[in-house]
Design a protein around this motif. Structure first.
Motif, PDB file in Angstrom:
ATOM      1  N   ARG A   1       1.028  -1.271   0.041  1.00 45.93           N
ATOM      2  CA  ARG A   1      -0.011   0.075   0.056  1.00 45.93           C
ATOM      3  C   ARG A   1       0.976   1.346  -0.102  1.00 45.93           C
ATOM      4  NH1 ARG A   1      -5.416   1.323   1.279  1.00 45.93           N
ATOM      5  NH2 ARG A   1      -5.516   3.515   1.706  1.00 45.93           N
ATOM      6  N   ALA A   2       1.774   1.191   0.791  1.00 44.60           N
ATOM      7  CA  ALA A   2       2.758   2.631   0.841  1.00 44.60           C
ATOM      8  C   ALA A   2       3.456   2.723  -0.303  1.00 44.60           C
ATOM      9  CB  ALA A   2       3.879   2.321   2.023  1.00 44.60           C
ATOM     10  N   ARG A   3       3.897   1.567  -0.974  1.00 44.73           N
ATOM     11  CA  ARG A   3       4.713   1.778  -2.344  1.00 44.73           C
ATOM     12  C   ARG A   3       3.706   2.459  -3.541  1.00 44.73           C
ATOM     13  NH1 ARG A   3       9.925  -0.626  -2.807  1.00 44.73           N
ATOM     14  NH2 ARG A   3      10.591   0.414  -0.858  1.00 44.73           N
ATOM     15  N   MET A   4       2.417   1.788  -3.377  1.00 38.83           N
ATOM     16  CA  MET A   4       1.433   2.223  -4.470  1.00 38.83           C
ATOM     17  C   MET A   4       1.275   3.799  -4.246  1.00 38.83           C
ATOM     18  SD  MET A   4      -0.486  -1.056  -5.514  1.00 38.83           S
ATOM     19  CE  MET A   4      -1.210  -0.176  -6.944  1.00 38.83           C
ATOM     20  N   GLU A   5       1.243   4.210  -2.848  1.00 39.06           N
ATOM     21  CA  GLU A   5       0.682   5.563  -2.619  1.00 39.06           C
ATOM     22  C   GLU A   5       2.105   6.491  -2.820  1.00 39.06           C
ATOM     23  OE1 GLU A   5      -0.543   5.106   1.502  1.00 39.06           O
ATOM     24  OE2 GLU A   5      -2.741   5.059   0.850  1.00 39.06           O
ATOM     25  N   GLY A   6       2.947   6.107  -3.415  1.00 33.87           N
ATOM     26  CA  GLY A   6       4.419   6.845  -3.384  1.00 33.87           C
ATOM     27  C   GLY A   6       5.122   6.914  -2.215  1.00 33.87           C
ATOM     28  N   ARG A   7       5.009   6.379  -0.957  1.00 36.54           N
ATOM     29  CA  ARG A   7       5.631   6.364   0.155  1.00 36.54           C
ATOM     30  C   ARG A   7       6.887   5.273   0.000  1.00 36.54           C
ATOM     31  NH1 ARG A   7       3.205   8.199   4.650  1.00 36.54           N
ATOM     32  NH2 ARG A   7       1.222   9.121   4.340  1.00 36.54           N
ATOM     33  N   VAL A   8       7.695   5.289   0.763  1.00 36.71           N
ATOM     34  CA  VAL A   8       8.501   4.206   1.110  1.00 36.71           C
ATOM     35  C   VAL A   8       8.201   3.217   1.989  1.00 36.71           C
ATOM     36  CG1 VAL A   8      11.137   3.773   1.744  1.00 36.71           C
ATOM     37  CG2 VAL A   8      10.481   6.213   1.010  1.00 36.71           C
ATOM     38  N   GLY A   9       7.521   3.283   2.958  1.00 35.57           N
ATOM     39  CA  GLY A   9       7.024   2.588   3.727  1.00 35.57           C
ATOM     40  C   GLY A   9       7.969   2.003   4.942  1.00 35.57           C
ATOM     41  N   ALA A  10       7.534   1.565   5.996  1.00 36.80           N
ATOM     42  CA  ALA A  10       8.118   1.364   7.061  1.00 36.80           C
ATOM     43  C   ALA A  10       8.985   0.102   7.204  1.00 36.80           C
ATOM     44  CB  ALA A  10       7.323   1.049   8.337  1.00 36.80           C
ATOM     45  N   GLY A  11       8.937  -0.704   5.949  1.00 40.13           N
ATOM     46  CA  GLY A  11       9.592  -2.151   6.248  1.00 40.13           C
ATOM     47  C   GLY A  11       8.866  -3.170   6.260  1.00 40.13           C
ATOM     48  N   LEU A  12       9.414  -4.519   5.653  1.00 41.11           N
ATOM     49  CA  LEU A  12       8.312  -5.739   5.904  1.00 41.11           C
ATOM     50  C   LEU A  12       8.481  -6.153   7.289  1.00 41.11           C
ATOM     51  CD1 LEU A  12       9.624  -7.541   2.747  1.00 41.11           C
ATOM     52  CD2 LEU A  12       7.279  -6.367   2.922  1.00 41.11           C
ATOM     53  N   LEU A  13       9.293  -5.616   8.105  1.00 37.11           N
ATOM     54  CA  LEU A  13       9.503  -6.386   9.463  1.00 37.11           C
ATOM     55  C   LEU A  13       8.788  -5.515  10.491  1.00 37.11           C
ATOM     56  CD1 LEU A  13      13.049  -7.848   9.288  1.00 37.11           C
ATOM     57  CD2 LEU A  13      10.748  -8.991   8.471  1.00 37.11           C
TER      58      LEU A  13
END
Lengths: 313, 164
Positions: free
Chosen positions: A29-41
């Motif tokens: 979701r984060a990647r599709m919103e153009g964010r980096v994201g908090a990481g898978l872990l």
């Protein structure tokens, strides 16, 4: 004895990958919103942090605030143990019957609703009433759609249904099977508080369902609640993917079969979770009063699936 | 919006987030709890702000500065929070709510005063409705100066807590 070992292994594997599943969904979701994201872990870090915090409980709250998270966690672990995820083996004393699984889910649902009421806050009560409304609409559809799949097999034992579908590919792509799986997907999204029924990342108390009920929990209480709800997601999503793609499950304790089963479960779950998260980017939450229409639609699909499986066998 | 159009927008724009600046050096004077490393839930408390700091705080959590990549997330309840981000001077009406919010946040907790008003009352020092700055009412662990502070400064303060 070997069945007990397989079931314990299934619980351990499913519990270990559950935070990863949530992490994948958030990351997609984060990647599709153009964010980096908090990481898978990140969900692992969140749970570890919550376990280290002081469980603060409001004045005047009762034992429910302590007990309900544990009841939810244990009921979710029981569902994980019963649903065929890694193995089609099951405990000899507890059948992994459809009705047992749905009742266990309801125990967790009721525990959550009582927790929402316990602290006596406005948003908690509102969340509980909405949660029960959705549960009342979801449970019949779960029963109906799995019942439609159980008719050709002649058994409501989930393992037998998965085994029979896996043995015969023509069973998977029948109209009844497809309708039932679509109906199940909709109710699983509703039951686990995903879009378009509930928004898991909302900060707006008025629109909350799941979040509203857990507002008063802190520290390890909150950790058990989060883990319990994530495990429900794993169990229900795992049940759907294994009904839709009933291959790769282990029925013996051979190391190779187990390895394939664990890998197949991880692959199926993470891909399904990623797809759900990607679909959620295109969706908005529906108005609460439209939720019954959505769930009634999925009930109609389940009903059609039952009819079709009687008519077309 | 048409899903196809949205998909095209997603494919065309890719990542909005700026490249991550290097992690700020650890400040040994802060004594931040080590159990919050990697995961920090933030509750925002507005005790009488002009909403300038809110806009910058919103930008810090938005797609461009994206403080979520360092493990910080906004939450809806102080019970879930590890960090209280307090903005604005503390007005008389907000003294009690601020004290109660801090009390409702489980230990270990960190209080961050964001903006000049929260730090030393800024423009509003001595005004009749003002009870004081945040540190007059509760213990403050980190202050972020600026009127309003730059989102990057807020991100740097939160990175001190998450250590990422």
């Amino acid at each position: 004895m070997i069945d007990v070992f397989l079931v314990i292994l299934q619980v351990l594997v499913a519990t270990a990958i559950t935070p990863l599943l949530v992490g994948v969904m958030r990351q997609v979701r984060a990647r599709m919103e153009g964010r980096v994201g908090a990481g898978l872990l990140q969900p692992y870090r969140d749970v570890r942090k919550l376990l280290a915090k002081e469980p603060l409980r409001a004045d005047g709250s009762s034992i429910v605030l302590i007990a309900a998270p544990l009841v939810l966690l244990v009921s979710s672990l029981m569902v994980i143990a019963l649903v065929p995820l890694v193995t089609t083996a099951y405990l000899p004393s507890i059948p992994n019957d459809l009705f047992v699984v749905v009742s266990l889910l309801l125990i967790g649902t009721v525990a959550l609703a009582l927790l929402g009421l316990d602290a006596g806050t406005a948003f908690g009560g509102m969340g509980s009433s909405r949660h029960m409304m959705i549960a009342a609409l979801v449970e019949p559809t779960v029963l109906m759609s799995v019942y439609a799949l159980s008719i050709p097999v002649g058994s409501s034992t989930l393992s037998r249904i998965v085994l029979a579908r896996g043995a015969d590919v023509t069973r998977v792509v029948t109209p009844a099977g497809l309708l039932a799986v679509v109906a199940l997907v909709v109710v699983v999204l509703a039951e686990t508080g995903r879009l378009p029924v509930d928004n898991p990342s909302t900060h707006l108390e008025l629109t909350m369902i799941h979040e509203g009920m857990v507002l008063e929990s802190a520290g390890r209480d909150l950790a058990w609640l989060e883990l319990g709800s994530w495990l429900r997601l794993t169990a229900l999503l795992g049940l759907v993917v294994n009904l839709a793609l009933p291959w790769g499950l282990a029925d013996t304790a051979q190391p190779l079969a187990l390895l394939i089963a664990v890998a197949a479960l991880c692959a199926k779950l993470l891909v399904a979770g990623g797809l759900i998260a990607a679909a959620e980017v295109f969706m908005a939450k529906v108005r609460l009063f439209r939720v019954p229409e959505l769930l009634a639609g999925s009930f109609v699909l389940a009903f059609l699936a039952v009819t079709a499986s009687y008519l077309a066998g | 919006m048409n899903p196809l159009r949205l998909l095209k927008l997603i494919a065309r724009n890719g990542r909005f987030a700026e490249p991550a600046p290097p992690a700020p050096p650890e400040d040994p004077a802060l004594h931040l709890p080590s159990s919050l490393r990697g995961s920090v839930q933030v509750r925002h408390v507005d005790t009488g702000s002009c909403n300038g700091c809110e806009i910058e705080l919103g930008a810090a959590f938005g797609g461009v500065y994206d403080v979520e990549r360092y493990g910080a997330r906004l939450v809806a309840s102080p019970r879930h929070a590890d960090v209280l981000a307090v903005t604005g001077v503390v007005t008389h009406n907000m003294v009690e709510p601020l004290l109660r919010t801090v009390e409702a946040t489980p230990q270990p907790r960190v209080v961050i005063a964001i903006g000049d008003c929260a730090r030393d009352c800024g423009l509003f020092a001595g005004a009749y409705g003002v009870a004081g700055s945040v540190s007059d009412i509760v213990d403050v662990d980190i202050t972020v100066p600026g009127c309003p502070p730059h989102p990057a400064a807020i991100v740097a303060a939160l990175r001190q807590v998450t250590g990422r």
